[in-house]
Design a protein around this motif. Structure first.
Motif, short mmCIF file in Angstrom:
data_model
loop_
_atom_site.label_atom_id
_atom_site.label_comp_id
_atom_site.label_asym_id
_atom_site.label_seq_id
_atom_site.Cartn_x
_atom_site.Cartn_y
_atom_site.Cartn_z
N SER A 37 0.73 -1.42 -0.39
CA SER A 37 0.25 -0.27 0.17
C SER A 37 0.95 1.09 -0.36
O SER A 37 1.67 1.66 0.59
N LEU A 38 0.91 1.80 -1.32
CA LEU A 38 1.61 2.90 -0.97
C LEU A 38 1.17 3.75 -0.05
O LEU A 38 2.11 5.04 0.59
N GLU A 39 -0.16 4.34 -0.35
CA GLU A 39 -0.52 4.87 0.51
C GLU A 39 -0.24 4.31 3.05
O GLU A 39 0.53 5.83 3.63
N LYS A 40 -0.31 3.98 3.22
CA LYS A 40 0.46 2.70 4.13
C LYS A 40 1.90 3.53 4.02
O LYS A 40 2.48 3.51 5.68
N LEU A 41 2.69 3.24 2.97
CA LEU A 41 4.03 4.33 3.40
C LEU A 41 4.65 5.15 4.21
O LEU A 41 5.17 5.31 4.51
N PHE A 42 3.19 5.99 3.30
CA PHE A 42 3.88 7.41 3.99
C PHE A 42 2.70 7.36 5.30
O PHE A 42 2.18 8.64 5.50
N GLY A 43 2.49 6.41 5.19
CA GLY A 43 1.75 7.17 6.86
C GLY A 43 -0.21 7.26 7.24
O GLY A 43 -0.50 7.76 8.15
N ILE A 44 -0.62 7.24 5.81
CA ILE A 44 -1.90 8.32 5.35
C ILE A 44 -3.02 6.89 5.43
O ILE A 44 -2.03 5.35 4.96
N HIS A 45 -3.80 6.92 5.23
CA HIS A 45 -5.31 5.85 5.13
C HIS A 45 -4.96 5.91 3.70
O HIS A 45 -5.25 6.12 2.97
N PRO A 46 -5.41 4.22 3.29
CA PRO A 46 -5.79 3.93 1.82
C PRO A 46 -6.83 4.74 1.34
O PRO A 46 -7.80 4.45 2.04
N SER A 47 -6.74 5.27 0.38
CA SER A 47 -7.89 6.55 -0.49
C SER A 47 -8.38 5.03 -0.96
O SER A 47 -8.80 3.80 -1.39
N ASN A 48 -10.09 5.76 -1.34
CA ASN A 48 -11.29 5.11 -1.67
C ASN A 48 -11.83 5.38 -3.04
O ASN A 48 -12.78 6.52 -2.35
N PHE A 49 -11.30 5.48 -3.93
CA PHE A 49 -12.41 6.48 -4.95
C PHE A 49 -13.10 5.92 -6.33
O PHE A 49 -12.33 4.80 -6.09
N THR A 50 -13.45 5.90 -6.60
CA THR A 50 -13.63 5.56 -8.44
C THR A 50 -13.32 5.70 -9.17
O THR A 50 -13.21 7.02 -9.41
N LEU A 51 -12.51 4.76 -10.16
CA LEU A 51 -12.31 5.92 -11.85
C LEU A 51 -13.18 4.42 -13.07
O LEU A 51 -13.00 3.05 -12.33
N PHE A 52 -13.03 4.36 -13.73
CA PHE A 52 -13.93 4.07 -15.07
C PHE A 52 -15.06 2.98 -14.05
O PHE A 52 -15.11 2.12 -14.23
N GLY A 53 -16.13 3.51 -13.16
CA GLY A 53 -17.08 2.74 -12.35
C GLY A 53 -16.47 2.20 -11.22
O GLY A 53 -17.56 0.70 -11.11
N GLN A 54 -14.75 1.34 -11.45
CA GLN A 54 -14.47 0.55 -10.34
C GLN A 54 -14.86 1.77 -9.08
O GLN A 54 -13.80 2.54 -8.50
N SER A 55 -15.20 1.34 -7.72
CA SER A 55 -14.86 2.14 -6.60
C SER A 55 -14.01 1.02 -6.30
O SER A 55 -14.04 -0.56 -6.24
N GLY A 56 -13.71 1.62 -5.01
CA GLY A 56 -13.06 1.57 -3.76
C GLY A 56 -11.30 1.20 -4.18
O GLY A 56 -10.65 0.09 -3.71
N LEU A 57 -11.12 1.94 -5.19
CA LEU A 57 -9.90 2.05 -5.28
C LEU A 57 -8.70 2.67 -4.44
O LEU A 57 -9.01 4.01 -3.67
N ALA A 58 -7.51 1.83 -4.29
CA ALA A 58 -6.24 2.44 -3.91
C ALA A 58 -5.34 2.67 -4.77
O ALA A 58 -5.15 1.57 -5.58
N PHE A 59 -3.30 2.90 -3.79
CA PHE A 59 -2.56 2.69 -4.62
C PHE A 59 -1.89 1.43 -4.13
O PHE A 59 -1.13 1.88 -2.91
#
Length: 267
Positions: A37-59
């Motif tokens: 998890s790229l977000e956890k690597l920097f100490g932040i909560h995983p993002s939860n966004f939608t792209l191309f109709g796909q929800s719950g995406l994170a880095f």
């Protein structure tokens, strides 16, 4: 013969760059089974966004992306001083050795394990060492093929664009041709591996979404590593000397034949 090779600085430099290039590619392929998890690597909560109709995406990225940007930096450095033939040579060498490594991984998976070894990791929370070994080294064949094809094609694209830009800019602005060629080749690399490995497994919307997330990371790393390319260029010039560096760059562009080298690496 060996002594004459080791006395020639451009040849020694090429051998060193080639060794690092191949080793880095092999390590990147080998550690690619872990997703982080790229977000956890920097100490932040995983993002939860939608792209191309796909929800719950994170880095969530494969650990291989930690090293792949360095491959494209190395490609541009070799391209700058030794030319496209040298890049193709080390790229094919890397693909051949990575393929050999994965064959050996599968051979190692197939040989029967010793009984005591299977349970030897129990005290560390590993119930079955053979199962764990298989999970780590037994990457899917489509992922392996997709990764190798993506690597080879993106390398060739990187070389082509790099030289197109260099013919317009000359010896100046290495940062521009290095970054520009990397941004295009990384985009191609991201989607080739995804389409080969996951067509029929994920929807095309999911593949597009994952590809964009991967590319955002690679795009950012390409920009951040631009100063590294300029730094390495200066170090190489200090190592081989300004006059030799200029000759190497001209030879890489096919403007003149190299004088005398122990190993011909530029066309």
């Amino acid at each position: 013969m060996v002594h004459s090779i080791l006395k020639d600085k451009p040849t020694k430099l090429f051998l060193g760059l080639s060794a690092f290039f191949v080793a880095n590619a092999l390590i990147a392929e080998s550690i690619g089974t872990k997703i982080f998890s790229l977000e956890k690597l920097f100490g932040i909560h995983p993002s939860n966004f939608t792209l191309f109709g796909q929800s719950g995406l994170a880095f969530n990225l494969t650990c291989g992306v930690l090293l792949w940007p360095l491959e494209f930096v190395m490609t541009d450095i070799v391209n700058e001083y030794y030319g496209p033939k040298a890049v193709r040579r080390i790229s094919l060498t890397a693909v051949a050795l990575i393929s050999y490594a994965f064959i050996m991984y599968f051979v190692a998976i197939g040989v029967p394990p010793a009984d005591f070894w299977i349970s030897s990791g129990t005290q560390n929370g590993i119930a079955n060492m053979q199962t764990s070994f298989n999970a780590i080294f037994g990457q899917g064949m489509r992922i392996i093929i997709g990764s190798l094809v993506a690597f080879l094609v993106s390398q060739l694209v990187d070389v082509f664009i790099f030289h197109k830009i260099k013919r317009m800019t000359g010896d100046k602005r290495i940062w521009l041709r290095a970054t520009g060629s990397t941004l295009v080749s990384q985009l191609i690399d991201s989607y080739i591996v995804l389409f080969i490995a996951f067509t029929g497994v994920f929807s095309w919307q999911m593949i597009l979404a994952i590809g964009i997330m991967n590319y955002c990371y690679k795009f950012t790393m390409a920009l951040l590593l631009t100063p590294v390319i300029v730094f390495v260029e200066k170090r190489i010039e200090n190592y081989v000397g300004h006059e030799t560096a200029v000759k190497m760059k001209r030879s890489a562009m096919g403007q003149e034949e190299p004088e005398t080298t122990a190993i011909p690496v530029a066309g």
